[in-house]
Design an enzyme around this catalytic site. Sequence first.
Site, PDB file in Angstrom:
ATOM      1  N   GLY A  31       0.803  -1.284   0.031  1.00  0.00           N
ATOM      2  CA  GLY A  31       0.032  -0.126  -0.031  1.00  0.00           C
ATOM      3  C   GLY A  31       0.855   1.338  -0.131  1.00  0.00           C
ATOM      4  N   HIS A  34       2.155   4.605  -5.171  1.00  0.00           N
ATOM      5  CA  HIS A  34       2.817   5.767  -5.808  1.00  0.00           C
ATOM      6  C   HIS A  34       3.064   5.513  -7.186  1.00  0.00           C
ATOM      7  CE1 HIS A  34       6.392   3.500  -5.555  1.00  0.00           C
ATOM      8  NE2 HIS A  34       6.312   3.506  -4.336  1.00  0.00           N
ATOM      9  N   HIS A  37       4.155   1.908  -8.115  1.00  0.00           N
ATOM     10  CA  HIS A  37       3.242   0.850  -8.057  1.00  0.00           C
ATOM     11  C   HIS A  37       2.300   0.811  -9.321  1.00  0.00           C
ATOM     12  CE1 HIS A  37       3.852   1.440  -3.746  1.00  0.00           C
ATOM     13  NE2 HIS A  37       4.362   0.038  -4.075  1.00  0.00           N
ATOM     14  N   GLN A  61       7.903  -9.494   7.513  1.00  0.00           N
ATOM     15  CA  GLN A  61       8.886  -9.102   7.064  1.00  0.00           C
ATOM     16  C   GLN A  61       9.787  -7.975   7.749  1.00  0.00           C
ATOM     17  OE1 GLN A  61       6.743  -8.240   3.112  1.00  0.00           O
ATOM     18  NE2 GLN A  61       8.163  -6.554   3.116  1.00  0.00           N
ATOM     19  N   GLY A 147       9.005  -4.075  -8.495  1.00  0.00           N
ATOM     20  CA  GLY A 147       9.843  -3.082  -8.789  1.00  0.00           C
ATOM     21  C   GLY A 147      11.243  -3.304  -8.844  1.00  0.00           C
TER      22      GLY A 147
HETATM   23  O1  PAF Z   1       7.978  -5.044  -2.248  1.00  0.00           O
HETATM   24  C1  PAF Z   1       6.880  -5.200  -1.130  1.00  0.00           C
HETATM   25  O2  PAF Z   1       6.108  -4.079  -1.004  1.00  0.00           O
HETATM   26  C2  PAF Z   1       6.825  -6.236  -0.446  1.00  0.00           C
HETATM   27  O3  PAF Z   1       8.042  -6.603   0.097  1.00  0.00           O
HETATM   28  C3  PAF Z   1       5.891  -7.272  -0.818  1.00  0.00           C
HETATM   29  C4  PAF Z   1       6.643  -7.934  -1.970  1.00  0.00           C
HETATM   30  C5  PAF Z   1       4.387  -6.745  -1.219  1.00  0.00           C
HETATM   31  C6  PAF Z   1       5.682  -8.457   0.227  1.00  0.00           C
HETATM   32  O4  PAF Z   1       5.122  -8.075   1.186  1.00  0.00           O
END
Ligand code: PAF
Length: 281
Positions: A31, A34, A37, A61, A147
Amino acid sequence: MEIFKQIAPLKAFINAQKQRGQSIGLVPTMGALHAGHLSLIEASKRQNSITVCSIFVNPTQFNNPADLLKYPRTFDKDTLLLEKVECDAVFYPDSSEMYPETSLIKFDFSHLDKVMEGKFRPGHFSGVALVVSKLFNIVEPDHAYFGQKDWQQFTVIRQLVEELKFNLTLHSQPTSREADGLAMSSRNLRLNEDQRKNATVFYQALLAAKNALHAGKSITEARVLVKEIVEQKTEIKLEYFEVAESKNLNLLENVKDSDQPIMCIAGFVGEIRLIDNMFLN
Ligand code: PAF
């Protein structure tokens, strides 16, 4: 645009699309969307009949609880942006939907998650691999988009897909940048005005390092230069600057040892941690 908070109705939607022969593209995000994305959504829309964007701030993470707490959450604005680019579906689960039980699984990617981000954020890539595996199993996409800014993440996910035989094609899209070169990141939302202005030094340092390396300077000399450039700004601290073989993330001592070297940088602006990278050739 359909919004799903639960796995079961999302799977029913996906199955119905698949039965109609539609291909599915997945853009996993946390989320605070920007333009970077949105460029992934657009890439997915070009290649697939249906695009699903997942928005989930994945707790497993984050190795730093304060970082998880302060991660920007802007769901209402995100859905407006996704509607504008005609994304077909959003998956926006709660933690209890993604992690009904405490997960026991840990991933180990050998040297791929021991260097750079993996060295400074222990456990981070295990959490990424866990949530991305769940998303791939839930959405069963034909294509998934990430990305280039998170190049190490892409390399880890590529290993995951190859070894676990996920039946999909991965895509890495070029990093989207602000006009002054700062790599777009959800974390940029946390920068104050001065920090935002100064944060462009990471990009400037990468450009200077690229020139220096092309002019025959060593990686050690480039690292000294990068540290000088980055830390001349108040509140900015370099965490690492490395040059790696982009395919396998082996750290290089000499750029001549590599076909396709990538320069990777991480540092703090105040308490906000930013990363960036640039291919050398
Ligand atoms: O790159 C991210 O935004 C995150 O690491 C992902 C790949 C959505 C996993 O939570």
